[in-house]
Design an enzyme around this catalytic site. Structure first.
Site, short mmCIF file in Angstrom:
data_model
loop_
_atom_site.label_atom_id
_atom_site.label_comp_id
_atom_site.label_asym_id
_atom_site.label_seq_id
_atom_site.Cartn_x
_atom_site.Cartn_y
_atom_site.Cartn_z
N ILE A 1 0.84 -1.21 0.00
CA ILE A 1 0.00 0.00 0.00
C ILE A 1 0.87 1.26 0.00
CG2 ILE A 1 -1.76 1.31 1.28
CD1 ILE A 1 -2.81 -1.30 -0.03
N GLY B 1 -18.20 -7.73 6.51
CA GLY B 1 -19.35 -6.91 6.13
C GLY B 1 -19.64 -5.85 7.16
N GLY C 1 -6.19 -2.44 8.39
CA GLY C 1 -5.70 -3.46 9.31
C GLY C 1 -5.76 -3.02 10.77
N HIS D 1 -9.96 -9.96 -4.92
CA HIS D 1 -11.10 -10.53 -4.19
C HIS D 1 -12.31 -10.53 -5.13
CE1 HIS D 1 -8.85 -9.99 -0.48
NE2 HIS D 1 -8.83 -8.68 -0.60
N CYS E 1 -9.53 -2.85 1.82
CA CYS E 1 -9.91 -2.99 0.41
C CYS E 1 -11.33 -3.53 0.27
CB CYS E 1 -8.92 -3.88 -0.32
SG CYS E 1 -8.60 -5.47 0.49
#
Lengths: 335, 335
Positions: B14, B196, B111, B221, B141
């Site tokens: 990143i 979620g 994170g 993903h 992400c």
């Protein structure tokens, strides 16, 4: 009582397993298997003592390759009470005329359309529908896996709606032609997919929407299920219901992936390491905001095998009670 | 007007991308990047002309490895207006005291926990919340990808319930340590997953349940979404809404997998082949029995990059209007 004579047309992933499972039963026997090419599977079949049949114009080729073919596929069919057609999807349809001409009962696999047989079969859900029938289709591995969890939930609590994501292995472990190696493939892209609705060919009133992808793995399919039910029930109710089903295995004991389930199958001494049951992660079973969620893994190569045995028993009326046939099949297979 | 001085603490997947994206903007600049080890990424940073900082006791090591370190991380922080902390998850938390002591604004990545910054950020959904703040967390992400589709749907039609299955790549393309090679890993097994609900850290009132698995793939993903909405809308309404979002790309043109999306990114000449937008398969967008279904792919290495740029702009109040910042960031990056 003489045993029901079973022939296997197409001795690949499914065919070879059905042959071995039928051999384990005391009320049916394999009178022959049909293989078009003398590959390693044909040699193993011969070594196991199965009568190997082939296409009429390949009998000599099979012999010269080292396998003394017992005759043509027509010869095999003439000897059988039931043919289990395990040819690749779409080929089975072309064989229907053969079976009709020979007056033999036939079972197709989930790669064929429902209309071909007129009866799509799952032992738990609709055994009685197959009693005495000439033609039956054993639904696919994924549909079998879905029926095994949806049917008991529907019986007990009434299923209002099922939403499922099917994460499919792209190729079987012995398949070196297919991919992907490193990608996720929505398949089909148009939604919903046909996979979930195939459940309706067995349990017509179920309201289901499915999505499916293909993945770079060979071991098992994995389903994420979301189910809304008519009646209230708890997480513990569902766990207890699943635990008492004859072909659901509750998974725990530190098993965190499809790879470890397959290792378990091998450690248990299962033939080919097969896992015939739905593998439901016990810790995943959760009622959340009134809806059920859980993960299950489905061994694409083997979950339909006991279903084929039960279908033979229903069609030949060896046993009229589905639960008894399931118990008998399971016991003979060591499930 | 002088440019906002940005430092990058942690120059991995990143960090290196945020550095390059900031460099493309005309209202901010990179004054340094911090790297603990002189690996290939540090050499490329040096070759690109970034000032490379490191731990105080490793300045000499960095120099002897061939990278003339500009100083310690403390030195770098003292020069900056904003530090973008791109250290591995959990490490960033430990840096908070440093930033507070230096009186510098800081951005963490997904994170870290929401509570660390007190503001979880997605440019489309809550830009205004970050205006003038000292600490902001740019969500992960996956959460970024979810916010980008859920927020406009909620604005337009009211989102009643979201059910999502996240199929996660297990490792980034340059990661040679992690697996699995050939398995599907429910992760977590207990449902629902935290993924979620992390959306609620940005849009608190959203009702969402998620399940997640790890897969043997490195590329992107993939999300399967099911959304119930308050107001009626059609498949075409949703397609039109998505098509006008600044960071959603509608996918078609024969693209059938995450692998082909990554190839498209490379063919478009994107830096590192990055795909900053949500990639929604247009043909998958479907209203079925009153509920929305679709597939989207999320490039885990890059979708949060433009969000970091917007977060800098909000925190420093370079721009008070989120839509204008998004447009400016996108234009500068060629998105």
């Amino acid at each position: 009582m003489s045993k029901v004579k079973v022939a296997i047309n197409g001795y690949g992933t499914i065919g070879k397993r059905v042959a071995d499972a039928v051999t384990m039963q005391d009320d049916m026997e394999i009178i022959g298997i049909a293989k078009t090419r003398p590959n390693y599977e044909a040699f193993v079949a011969h070594d196991k003592g199965y009568n190997v049949y082939t296409l009429a114009d390949r009998v000599d080729d099979m012999k010269s390759a080292g396998i003394p073919a017992a005759g043509s596929i027509d010869d095999m069919i003439a000897e059988a009470d039931v043919v289990v057609d395990c040819t690749p999807g779409g080929i089975g349809e072309k064989n229907k005329a053969l079976y009709e001409k020979a007056g033999v009962k036939a079972i197709w696999q989930g790669g064929e359309k429902h209309e071909l047989a007129g009866c799509s079969f799952n032992a738990e859900a609709n055994y009685e529908e197959a009693l005495g029938r000439d033609f039956v289709r054993v639904v696919s591995c994924n549909t079998t896996g879905l029926c095994r969890v949806i049917y008991p939930l529907d019986q007990e609590y009434g299923v209002k709606k099922v939403r499922v994501t099917l994460m499919r292995r792209s190729a079987d472990p012995n398949d070196v032609k297919n991919g992907p190696i490193n990608a996720i493939v929505p398949n089909p892209i148009k939604l919903p997919s046909h996979h979930g609705p195939d459940v309706k060919s067995v349990i017509p009133h179920i309201n289901i929407a499915s999505t499916a992808v293909k993945l770079p793995t060979t071991l098992m399919h994995l389903h994420t299920l979301n189910i809304e039910m008519e009646k209230d029930c708890s997480t513990e109710d569902v766990k207890a219901l699943f635990a008492k089903q004859p072909r659901i295995r509750m998974i725990g004991q530190g098993i965190g992936s499809t790879a470890e389930i397959m290792e378990l199958g091998k450690d248990m001494g299962r033939p080919r390491g097969d896992m015939w049951e739905n593998c439901v992660w016990e810790d995943s079973v959760t009622m959340y905001e009134g809806e059920l969620y859980f993960f299950q893994a489905i061994h694409q190569e083997s979950d339909v095998i006991p279903e084929n045995v039960d279908a033979i028993r229903a069609m030949t009326e060896l046993e009229k009670d589905g639960a008894k046939s399931i118990a008998k099949t399971n016991k003979a297979m060591g499930l």
